[in-house]
Motif scaffolding. Structure first.
Motif, PDB file in Angstrom:
ATOM      1  N   THR A  63       0.853  -1.186   0.000  1.00  0.00           N
ATOM      2  CA  THR A  63       0.000   0.000   0.000  1.00  0.00           C
ATOM      3  C   THR A  63       0.885   1.230   0.000  1.00  0.00           C
ATOM      4  OG1 THR A  63      -1.727  -1.133   1.256  1.00  0.00           O
ATOM      5  CG2 THR A  63      -1.808   1.280   1.230  1.00  0.00           C
ATOM      6  N   THR A  82     -14.773   5.063  -3.742  1.00  0.00           N
ATOM      7  CA  THR A  82     -13.771   5.144  -2.690  1.00  0.00           C
ATOM      8  C   THR A  82     -13.346   6.581  -2.424  1.00  0.00           C
ATOM      9  OG1 THR A  82     -11.914   4.892  -4.226  1.00  0.00           O
ATOM     10  CG2 THR A  82     -12.873   2.888  -3.308  1.00  0.00           C
ATOM     11  N   ARG A 125      -8.482   6.189  -4.364  1.00  0.00           N
ATOM     12  CA  ARG A 125      -7.767   4.909  -4.312  1.00  0.00           C
ATOM     13  C   ARG A 125      -7.617   4.331  -5.719  1.00  0.00           C
ATOM     14  NH1 ARG A 125      -8.027   2.239   1.096  1.00  0.00           N
ATOM     15  NH2 ARG A 125      -9.165   3.629   2.481  1.00  0.00           N
ATOM     16  N   ARG A 139      -6.452   0.840  -7.404  1.00  0.00           N
ATOM     17  CA  ARG A 139      -6.280  -0.537  -6.947  1.00  0.00           C
ATOM     18  C   ARG A 139      -5.807  -1.428  -8.091  1.00  0.00           C
ATOM     19  NH1 ARG A 139     -11.714  -0.191  -3.309  1.00  0.00           N
ATOM     20  NH2 ARG A 139     -10.686   0.015  -1.296  1.00  0.00           N
ATOM     21  N   ARG A 189      -5.348  -5.243  -9.051  1.00  0.00           N
ATOM     22  CA  ARG A 189      -5.797  -6.576  -8.681  1.00  0.00           C
ATOM     23  C   ARG A 189      -5.665  -7.496  -9.891  1.00  0.00           C
ATOM     24  NH1 ARG A 189      -5.838  -3.932  -4.743  1.00  0.00           N
ATOM     25  NH2 ARG A 189      -7.303  -3.880  -2.997  1.00  0.00           N
ATOM     26  N   PRO A 233      -2.213  -7.836  -3.823  1.00  0.00           N
ATOM     27  CA  PRO A 233      -2.640  -6.573  -4.415  1.00  0.00           C
ATOM     28  C   PRO A 233      -1.680  -5.429  -4.124  1.00  0.00           C
ATOM     29  CG  PRO A 233      -3.849  -6.973  -2.402  1.00  0.00           C
ATOM     30  CD  PRO A 233      -3.018  -8.206  -2.641  1.00  0.00           C
ATOM     31  N   ASP A 252      -2.088  -1.139  -3.729  1.00  0.00           N
ATOM     32  CA  ASP A 252      -3.020  -0.015  -3.634  1.00  0.00           C
ATOM     33  C   ASP A 252      -2.232   1.285  -3.565  1.00  0.00           C
ATOM     34  OD1 ASP A 252      -5.206  -1.673  -3.583  1.00  0.00           O
ATOM     35  OD2 ASP A 252      -5.501  -1.574  -1.427  1.00  0.00           O
TER      36      ASP A 252
END
Length: 297
Positions: free
Chosen positions: A170, A227, A240, A242, A244, A250, A252
């Motif tokens: 993250t 988000t 955010r 993301r 995936r 993941p 972020d």
């Protein structure tokens, strides 16, 4: 902020190093461990004050162990090639420190070596990036605040793709960061002189794409409108991005639109480093990172 925090010493090479532990439930069963790496010109206790002890909630509410590590004379020996602060000049073994702290807390407090999350701010974020490359077995997840990946010529370590051990990552960065620019490039001249660093870094979005590639993620990122939170009183908003791709760990990117060189949460940083986002908390991001760790096979 409670003063219920213990300071411990540990020998790493020929140096005695220190770290500070918040552990509200000293049980023996395996529990997650959060390693916190402060920014330049801080130490572990100063960073705890800087964030209003927001991460202590992980110990109080979740039964985790939170360890605030102390750098050497206010810095970490990160992997930026042009760094010139004492930790770099003296070759301080901060990778060894991280390993030693994990081993000690596994042995004495029941920390789970499979659930170690590194959280780094600024210079500490650069240190977490070093650990991801040089000690890929150590961290099961990482949160990097107000720091972006150096370009290859400014990074002392190889950056293999894919990663030897993909983990959830993250990234948290403010678009108005006056020290570590969201758009990448070089720090301004004043910051370079103050913090004794130089070199060129990727932008925050490029850094997210870099870690997504290391994790084997090929799918395009998603920016989900849901988000984005309403604009706060202090003039910041949260977006955010993301990455995936199936079961791959993941990545972020939490962009603080209007945010400064700060850690998001209930405690505002000094005005000189910019605005602090209140609509997301570093403790909640840490919980999300922990939840994203793949289950052991």
């Amino acid at each position: 902020m409670s003063d219920d925090i213990s300071t411990q010493e540990i020998e790493v090479g020929d140096r005695i190093r220190t770290f500070h532990v918040v552990d509200r439930r000293p049980e023996r069963e395996p529990r997650p461990l959060f390693l916190v790496f402060h920014g330049s010109r801080q130490d572990g206790r100063a960073h705890r004050r800087f964030t209003g002890a927001a991460l202590d909630a992980l110990a109080e509410d979740d039964g985790a162990i939170v360890a605030y590590l102390d750098g050497f004379r206010g810095n970490w020996n990160d992997a930026r090639a042009e760094s010139a602060f004492p930790a770099r000049r003296e070759g301080v073994d901060d990778v060894g420190l991280a390993r030693a702290v994990v081993d000690e807390l596994v042995r004495t407090r029941g920390a789970d070596p499979r659930r170690v999350v590194g959280i780094g701010y600024s210079n500490g974020g650069q240190m977490v990036m070093r650990l991801l490359h040089e000690a890929p077995d150590l961290l099961a997840a990482a949160i990097i605040v107000a720091a972006t990946m150096p370009v290859p010529g400014s990074f002392r370590l190889p950056g293999p793709t894919p990663s030897a051990r993909p983990v959830p990552v993250t990234l948290v960065h403010g678009t108005a960061d006056p020290i570590a620019p969201y758009a990448g490039g070089r720090m301004n001249a004043l910051a370079r002189a103050l913090f004794r660093v130089d070199g060129t870094v990727l932008s925050a979005p490029e850094t997210a794409a870099y870690f997504a590639e290391r994790n084997g993620i090929r799918a395009a990122p998603a920016v989900t409108a849901a988000t984005r939170v309403p604009r706060e009183r202090r003039g910041v908003a949260i977006v955010r991005t993301r990455y995936r791709d199936g079961a791959r760990p993941p990545v972020d990117l939490v962009t603080i639109d209007g945010g400064g060189h700060t850690v998001p949460g209930p405690h505002a940083g000094p005005r000189v480093v910019g605005r602090t986002a209140r609509g997301v908390s570093i403790a909640d991001l840490a919980r999300d990172a922990l939840a994203a760790i793949p289950a052991p096979r």
